[in-house]
Design a protein around this motif. Structure first.
Motif, PDB file in Angstrom:
ATOM      1  N   ALA A 181       0.837  -1.191   0.000  1.00 13.03           N
ATOM      2  CA  ALA A 181       0.000   0.000   0.000  1.00 13.03           C
ATOM      3  C   ALA A 181       0.876   1.246   0.000  1.00 13.03           C
ATOM      4  O   ALA A 181       0.594   2.216   0.671  1.00 13.03           O
ATOM      5  CB  ALA A 181      -0.918  -0.023   1.216  1.00 13.03           C
ATOM      6  N   ASP A 182       1.938   1.204  -0.747  1.00 12.60           N
ATOM      7  CA  ASP A 182       2.876   2.299  -0.810  1.00 12.60           C
ATOM      8  C   ASP A 182       2.976   2.747  -2.264  1.00 12.60           C
ATOM      9  O   ASP A 182       3.231   1.933  -3.158  1.00 12.60           O
ATOM     10  CB  ASP A 182       4.230   1.807  -0.284  1.00 12.60           C
ATOM     11  N   VAL A 183       2.758   4.027  -2.510  1.00 11.72           N
ATOM     12  CA  VAL A 183       2.756   4.530  -3.882  1.00 11.72           C
ATOM     13  C   VAL A 183       4.104   4.295  -4.574  1.00 11.72           C
ATOM     14  O   VAL A 183       4.144   4.060  -5.787  1.00 11.72           O
ATOM     15  CB  VAL A 183       2.312   6.015  -3.927  1.00 11.72           C
ATOM     16  N   ILE A 184       5.195   4.304  -3.828  1.00  7.01           N
ATOM     17  CA  ILE A 184       6.517   4.046  -4.422  1.00  7.01           C
ATOM     18  C   ILE A 184       6.569   2.627  -4.988  1.00  7.01           C
ATOM     19  O   ILE A 184       7.080   2.393  -6.092  1.00  7.01           O
ATOM     20  CB  ILE A 184       7.648   4.244  -3.382  1.00  7.01           C
TER      21      ILE A 184
ATOM     22  N   ASP B  85       4.537   8.019 -15.583  1.00 10.12           N
ATOM     23  CA  ASP B  85       4.142   9.338 -15.085  1.00 10.12           C
ATOM     24  C   ASP B  85       3.840   9.160 -13.595  1.00 10.12           C
ATOM     25  O   ASP B  85       2.751   8.741 -13.218  1.00 10.12           O
ATOM     26  CB  ASP B  85       2.912   9.825 -15.857  1.00 10.12           C
ATOM     27  N   GLU B  86       4.833   9.468 -12.781  1.00  8.76           N
ATOM     28  CA  GLU B  86       4.700   9.226 -11.342  1.00  8.76           C
ATOM     29  C   GLU B  86       3.576  10.052 -10.722  1.00  8.76           C
ATOM     30  O   GLU B  86       2.904   9.592  -9.804  1.00  8.76           O
ATOM     31  CB  GLU B  86       6.030   9.497 -10.636  1.00  8.76           C
ATOM     32  N   GLN B  87       3.360  11.249 -11.232  1.00  2.83           N
ATOM     33  CA  GLN B  87       2.272  12.086 -10.711  1.00  2.83           C
ATOM     34  C   GLN B  87       0.918  11.436 -11.005  1.00  2.83           C
ATOM     35  O   GLN B  87       0.018  11.453 -10.166  1.00  2.83           O
ATOM     36  CB  GLN B  87       2.336  13.491 -11.312  1.00  2.83           C
ATOM     37  N   LEU B  88       0.782  10.862 -12.185  1.00  7.06           N
ATOM     38  CA  LEU B  88      -0.465  10.182 -12.538  1.00  7.06           C
ATOM     39  C   LEU B  88      -0.686   8.968 -11.637  1.00  7.06           C
ATOM     40  O   LEU B  88      -1.791   8.758 -11.141  1.00  7.06           O
ATOM     41  CB  LEU B  88      -0.452   9.766 -14.009  1.00  7.06           C
ATOM     42  N   VAL B  89       0.358   8.184 -11.421  1.00  8.34           N
ATOM     43  CA  VAL B  89       0.237   7.030 -10.527  1.00  8.34           C
ATOM     44  C   VAL B  89      -0.211   7.487  -9.143  1.00  8.34           C
ATOM     45  O   VAL B  89      -1.124   6.913  -8.552  1.00  8.34           O
ATOM     46  CB  VAL B  89       1.569   6.243 -10.427  1.00  8.34           C
ATOM     47  N   THR B  90       0.410   8.533  -8.640  1.00  4.45           N
ATOM     48  CA  THR B  90       0.071   9.054  -7.319  1.00  4.45           C
ATOM     49  C   THR B  90      -1.384   9.525  -7.286  1.00  4.45           C
ATOM     50  O   THR B  90      -2.109   9.258  -6.319  1.00  4.45           O
ATOM     51  CB  THR B  90       1.020  10.208  -6.936  1.00  4.45           C
TER      52      THR B  90
ATOM     53  N   ILE C 178      -3.944   8.506  -9.215  1.00  4.18           N
ATOM     54  CA  ILE C 178      -4.834   7.339  -9.268  1.00  4.18           C
ATOM     55  C   ILE C 178      -4.836   6.651  -7.908  1.00  4.18           C
ATOM     56  O   ILE C 178      -5.902   6.296  -7.389  1.00  4.18           O
ATOM     57  CB  ILE C 178      -4.411   6.366 -10.385  1.00  4.18           C
ATOM     58  N   PHE C 179      -3.670   6.482  -7.321  1.00  3.21           N
ATOM     59  CA  PHE C 179      -3.532   5.856  -6.002  1.00  3.21           C
ATOM     60  C   PHE C 179      -4.408   6.584  -4.991  1.00  3.21           C
ATOM     61  O   PHE C 179      -5.197   5.961  -4.273  1.00  3.21           O
ATOM     62  CB  PHE C 179      -2.054   5.906  -5.585  1.00  3.21           C
ATOM     63  N   ARG C 180      -4.302   7.896  -4.956  1.00  2.81           N
ATOM     64  CA  ARG C 180      -5.095   8.688  -4.004  1.00  2.81           C
ATOM     65  C   ARG C 180      -6.584   8.624  -4.313  1.00  2.81           C
ATOM     66  O   ARG C 180      -7.398   8.595  -3.394  1.00  2.81           O
ATOM     67  CB  ARG C 180      -4.611  10.131  -3.994  1.00  2.81           C
ATOM     68  N   SER C 181      -6.944   8.622  -5.586  1.00  4.19           N
ATOM     69  CA  SER C 181      -8.363   8.621  -5.959  1.00  4.19           C
ATOM     70  C   SER C 181      -9.064   7.330  -5.537  1.00  4.19           C
ATOM     71  O   SER C 181     -10.271   7.330  -5.315  1.00  4.19           O
ATOM     72  CB  SER C 181      -8.526   8.837  -7.461  1.00  4.19           C
ATOM     73  N   LEU C 182      -8.303   6.249  -5.418  1.00  8.28           N
ATOM     74  CA  LEU C 182      -8.899   4.970  -5.031  1.00  8.28           C
ATOM     75  C   LEU C 182      -9.122   4.853  -3.530  1.00  8.28           C
ATOM     76  O   LEU C 182      -9.835   3.962  -3.079  1.00  8.28           O
ATOM     77  CB  LEU C 182      -8.042   3.812  -5.539  1.00  8.28           C
ATOM     78  N   GLY C 183      -8.532   5.741  -2.779  1.00 10.45           N
ATOM     79  CA  GLY C 183      -8.758   5.772  -1.334  1.00 10.45           C
ATOM     80  C   GLY C 183      -8.441   4.457  -0.655  1.00 10.45           C
ATOM     81  O   GLY C 183      -7.403   3.846  -0.913  1.00 10.45           O
TER      82      GLY C 183
ATOM     83  N   LEU D  55      -2.016  -5.318  -9.653  1.00  7.30           N
ATOM     84  CA  LEU D  55      -2.354  -4.164  -8.824  1.00  7.30           C
ATOM     85  C   LEU D  55      -3.391  -3.291  -9.531  1.00  7.30           C
ATOM     86  O   LEU D  55      -3.240  -2.961 -10.713  1.00  7.30           O
ATOM     87  CB  LEU D  55      -1.111  -3.328  -8.528  1.00  7.30           C
ATOM     88  N   ARG D  56      -4.422  -2.934  -8.795  1.00  6.45           N
ATOM     89  CA  ARG D  56      -5.506  -2.116  -9.351  1.00  6.45           C
ATOM     90  C   ARG D  56      -4.975  -0.774  -9.870  1.00  6.45           C
ATOM     91  O   ARG D  56      -5.368  -0.323 -10.946  1.00  6.45           O
ATOM     92  CB  ARG D  56      -6.587  -1.892  -8.296  1.00  6.45           C
ATOM     93  N   VAL D  57      -4.086  -0.133  -9.139  1.00 10.04           N
ATOM     94  CA  VAL D  57      -3.558   1.159  -9.576  1.00 10.04           C
ATOM     95  C   VAL D  57      -2.821   1.003 -10.908  1.00 10.04           C
ATOM     96  O   VAL D  57      -3.000   1.812 -11.818  1.00 10.04           O
ATOM     97  CB  VAL D  57      -2.634   1.794  -8.510  1.00 10.04           C
TER      98      VAL D  57
END
Length: 107
Positions: free
Chosen positions: A2-5, A19-24, A26-31, A89-91
């Motif tokens: 559960a770590d964005v890295i 695109d690390e910003q995009l991954v971050t 999407i990660f945040r949007s999934l809560g 991974l869903r993200v």
């Protein structure tokens, strides 16, 4: 996981120029989904789950205007693209869909 890295490292298997910003985003949007063992992965063998991704994520959230058949084909292609990974991974899965349809602006 559960770590964005860690997710960014997973995405790099499929996109060397991730695109690390995009991954971050999407990660945040999934809560909480990314923290739950039952929901952090996509089960390509589960037709109901793929239907939920098709109708909820692709059609509603990304506003993709394709037929159900065309969207199902895209989901199967994404499952094939990630076939080497037993735990998808869903993200990462969503990242591949977002970039495929060039919908980065939604995040």
């Amino acid at each position: 996981m559960a770590d964005v890295i860690q997710v960014i490292e997973d995405v790099k298997k499929y996109d060397a120029n991730v695109d690390e910003q995009l991954v971050t985003s999407i990660f945040r949007s999934l809560g909480p989904v990314v923290y739950n063992r039952d929901t952090r992965y996509v089960a390509c063998s589960d037709p109901y789950e793929l239907e939920m991704i098709r109708d909820g994520f692709l059609s509603r959230q990304l506003n993709i205007k394709l037929s159900k058949k065309e969207l199902d084909d895209v989901l199967q292609e994404t499952c094939q693209q990630m076939a080497d990974s037993h735990m998808k991974l869903r993200v990462t899965f969503y990242y591949l869909l977002v970039t495929r349809f060039n919908k980065q602006s939604h995040f």
